[in-house]
Design a protein around this motif. Structure first.
Motif, short mmCIF file in Angstrom:
data_model
loop_
_atom_site.label_atom_id
_atom_site.label_comp_id
_atom_site.label_asym_id
_atom_site.label_seq_id
_atom_site.Cartn_x
_atom_site.Cartn_y
_atom_site.Cartn_z
N GLU A 1 0.93 -1.01 0.34
CA GLU A 1 -0.18 0.16 0.11
C GLU A 1 0.60 1.27 0.18
O GLU A 1 0.15 2.04 -0.81
N GLY A 2 1.96 1.57 0.56
CA GLY A 2 3.23 2.13 0.35
C GLY A 2 3.45 2.31 -0.76
O GLY A 2 4.37 3.38 -0.50
N GLY A 3 3.77 1.88 -1.55
CA GLY A 3 4.55 1.38 -2.28
C GLY A 3 5.88 1.06 -2.72
O GLY A 3 5.94 -0.42 -1.73
N LEU A 4 6.95 0.93 -3.60
CA LEU A 4 8.16 0.16 -3.26
C LEU A 4 8.80 0.43 -2.70
O LEU A 4 9.93 -0.99 -2.47
N GLY A 5 9.02 1.47 -2.26
CA GLY A 5 9.93 2.14 -1.15
C GLY A 5 11.11 1.83 -2.09
O GLY A 5 11.84 2.11 -3.52
N GLU A 6 12.06 2.76 -1.38
CA GLU A 6 13.61 2.84 -1.61
C GLU A 6 14.09 4.16 -2.72
O GLU A 6 14.37 4.21 -3.40
N GLY A 7 12.63 5.26 -3.08
CA GLY A 7 13.06 6.19 -3.44
C GLY A 7 12.28 5.40 -5.31
O GLY A 7 12.20 6.27 -6.06
N MET A 8 11.64 4.22 -5.43
CA MET A 8 11.42 3.78 -6.94
C MET A 8 10.14 4.09 -6.63
O MET A 8 8.85 3.78 -6.08
N GLU A 9 9.75 4.70 -8.38
CA GLU A 9 7.72 4.59 -8.33
C GLU A 9 7.21 3.47 -9.51
O GLU A 9 8.26 2.79 -10.43
N ASP A 10 6.47 3.32 -8.75
CA ASP A 10 5.32 2.75 -9.86
C ASP A 10 4.32 3.10 -10.87
O ASP A 10 5.04 4.55 -10.59
N ALA A 11 3.51 2.33 -11.03
CA ALA A 11 3.11 2.85 -12.77
C ALA A 11 1.59 4.33 -11.24
O ALA A 11 1.56 5.26 -10.76
N PHE A 12 1.22 3.49 -10.19
CA PHE A 12 0.81 4.41 -9.62
C PHE A 12 1.55 5.54 -8.72
O PHE A 12 0.27 6.87 -9.24
N ASP A 13 2.12 5.45 -7.94
CA ASP A 13 3.04 6.35 -8.15
C ASP A 13 3.45 7.40 -9.60
O ASP A 13 3.09 9.11 -9.42
N VAL A 14 3.92 7.46 -10.31
CA VAL A 14 3.87 8.73 -11.23
C VAL A 14 3.24 9.14 -11.75
O VAL A 14 2.04 10.41 -12.00
N ALA A 15 1.65 8.58 -11.44
CA ALA A 15 -0.08 9.07 -12.22
C ALA A 15 -0.23 9.68 -10.80
O ALA A 15 -0.81 11.06 -11.39
N VAL A 16 -0.35 9.68 -9.78
CA VAL A 16 -0.72 10.98 -9.00
C VAL A 16 0.10 12.36 -8.39
O VAL A 16 -0.15 13.21 -8.50
N ASP A 17 1.09 11.81 -9.07
CA ASP A 17 2.08 12.91 -9.01
C ASP A 17 2.17 13.63 -9.91
O ASP A 17 2.08 14.63 -9.41
N ARG A 18 2.04 13.26 -11.12
CA ARG A 18 1.75 14.10 -12.25
C ARG A 18 -0.03 14.27 -12.32
O ARG A 18 0.28 15.89 -12.64
N VAL A 19 -0.83 14.04 -12.13
CA VAL A 19 -1.76 14.66 -11.55
C VAL A 19 -1.73 15.70 -10.45
O VAL A 19 -2.21 17.13 -10.82
N LEU A 20 -1.18 15.97 -9.41
CA LEU A 20 -0.93 17.12 -8.51
C LEU A 20 -0.20 18.01 -9.48
O LEU A 20 0.16 18.68 -8.85
N ARG A 21 0.84 17.35 -9.29
CA ARG A 21 1.37 18.79 -10.85
C ARG A 21 1.03 19.28 -11.61
O ARG A 21 1.42 20.65 -11.47
#
Length: 511
Positions: A474-494
């Motif tokens: 639920e918290g993602g992959l960790g170690e600064g590695m982004e998965d598809a979900f992380d990329v999508a949410v970050d780009r929406v916010l930006r």
């Protein structure tokens, strides 16, 4: 004659040695002995007290002359040499701490997740037996959208990674995103503190259950979508922004929500009043609608940690790929000039250079061990358009470390700019018209690439794998590695942040 002073000169303090040096701490030498320093100072004072005044004045003049000589010498050193000397002897600059070097995790804003009435998500999932006229979809949509464990992959992939593989349905993105979003680190329960608003409506399930029903009407396909918009239009954040800071995940292709005429395919959700400002994340977008954003199709690989991703990357990079290219798909006999059939014919003529899996009759549903093994053994995989311009198969192929071969630019290059780099460094493009005319052969193009170039392309594909998969944690992959979900949410916010900056609107949504 300079005036005499009983106090020592300021420069003398700079020339004095410290009473305790590193060598003294380690035992010291006689020259660094503290008692010796005290005795020397006493002797010097005794000598000054017993010298005649003119001699003492002479000593002062000599000291001043020495200071002047040192100052003149320092100024005569060329600037660059002096600068280089200072650079070589300056103290080391401390490395920046992680707190100062890493960006704030929610610098682009916080997300508010609407608590929708259950009829718009939970109840749809609970009715999984009725989502398909032919069979229940309950198993396919289980495990938070991942589906059942892919036990048939035992012996195909490393046993340590087998728990990270599932038989995932290609239309499960709505459920996967909702589960991750409610646990997201940038989620806020205060709408006045939010920069973005997520609407967890399972629109793909709502529309999809009517697409193949023989008795469904246009009203049936639009009913849940219309009710959802009626509910959300009453919410204060929506009334303030008219939906421009809202986003939604739709687990089907955009064309399933773009019915323009009565009796045509799909629903009309994206044409309904109010949806024109909403950002929609879909597995296939309309290239002419900037509010549509393409996201990767869910594949079967759902790693829990960054270490598991790296292990998989090492595995696919070290794989011995015996086939030059492969194709998983079925011919479309009812289609005029069926391009899939043409590719299957090319594959047969290539002999051992090509392998294929005939997916007719649902044989490749949710990616069996047969299709994953096919891509693991291939350097390239052919990706013609499917029922629409995109295919789940392209992402299965890339996760397996094979380089996709595309024949329509709309299959990828204008679909997933948040996830795939521009250009063709990770893929091969062959114009389908040249293949149809016989001007080029697929085998000839791929053999002309060369082993070294093919290796570089495969390495690029493998580098992209984290951004193409949806993590199980639920918290993602960790170690600064982004998965598809992380990329999508970050780009929406930006995207929303940049719009606020352009329009000069407040960072807060309410108040």
């Amino acid at each position: 004659m300079l005036p005499r002073s009983e106090s020592p000169l300021p420069e003398a303090q700079l020339l004095k040695k410290p009473k305790h040096s590193s060598s003294a701490a380690a035992g010291g030498t006689p020259a660094s002995n503290p008692d010796h320093s005290v005795n020397s100072a006493a002797a010097s004072q005794h000598l000054q007290l017993h010298l005649p005044p003119r001699h003492r004045a002479g000593i002062v003049l000599v000291a001043l002359a020495l200071q002047f000589l040192l100052l003149f010498t320092a100024r005569s050193i060329p600037g660059p040499r002096l600068h280089l000397h200072l650079l070589r002897h300056r103290p080391p600059i401390p490395a920046p701490s992680a707190a100062t070097s890493a960006p704030a995790p929610c610098a682009a804003g916080m997300v508010y997740v609407y608590d929708l009435p259950p009829m718009f998500n939970k109840d749809l999932l609970a009715a999984c037996d009725d989502l398909n006229p032919w069979a229940s979809r309950c198993t396919a949509l289980s495990s938070g959208g991942f589906g059942p464990p892919a036990t048939d992959l035992a012996g195909v992939i490393p046993s340590s990674l087998l728990p990270s593989w599932y038989s995932t349905d290609q239309f499960a993105a709505e459920i996967i995103f909702h589960r991750r979003m409610v646990a997201h680190r940038c989620r806020t329960r205060d709408p006045s503190a939010a920069a973005a608003f997520y609407v967890p409506f399972y629109g793909g399930l709502a529309v999809g259950r009517h697409l193949w029903s023989p008795n469904s009407t246009s009203s049936d396909r639009d009913r849940d979508c219309a009710l959802l918009l009626r509910w959300v239009h009453d919410q204060a954040p929506w009334r303030r922004s008219s939906g421009w800071d809202h986003f939604i995940i739709l687990g089907r292709i955009t064309w399933d929500f773009r019915r323009s005429r009565e009796g045509d395919w799909g629903g009309s959700f994206l044409y309904m009043p109010g949806m024109e400002n909403v950002t929609r994340l879909l597995i296939e977008r309309n290239p002419w609608d900037e509010k549509d954003v393409g996201i990767p199709y869910p594949t079967g690989f759902h790693p829990r940690t960054a270490a598991q991703v790296r292990e998989w990357q090492r595995f696919v990079l070290g794989r011995n790929r015996s086939a030059l290219f492969s194709f998983a798909g079925a011919a479309r006999a009812g289609f005029k000039d069926d391009f899939r059939g043409l590719l299957l014919g090319e594959c047969r003529r290539a002999g051992g250079k090509c392998r294929s899996v005939d997916c007719s009759g649902g044989r490749c549903g949710n990616r069996s061990a047969e299709t994953l093994g096919l891509f693991l053994d291939s350097a390239f995989c052919l990706q013609p358009r499917g029922d629409s311009f995109t295919r789940r198969s392209m992402f299965d192929c890339m996760v397996a470390g094979a380089v996709p071969v595309l024949f329509w630019r709309r299959s990828a290059y204008v679909q997933y700019p948040w996830f795939l780099p521009a250009g063709e460094e990770w893929s091969v493009f062959i114009d389908r018209r040249e293949v149809r005319s016989g001007a080029v052969s697929v085998r000839g193009v791929l053999e002309g690439i060369g082993a070294e170039k093919a290796k570089q392309m495969r390495e690029k594909v493998v580098e992209l794998i984290p951004r193409l998969v949806y993590a199980a944690a639920e918290g993602g992959l960790g170690e600064g590695m982004e998965d598809a979900f992380d990329v999508a949410v970050d780009r929406v916010l930006r995207r929303f942040r940049d719009r606020r900056r352009r329009t000069g609107e407040s960072e807060t949504v309410l108040g």
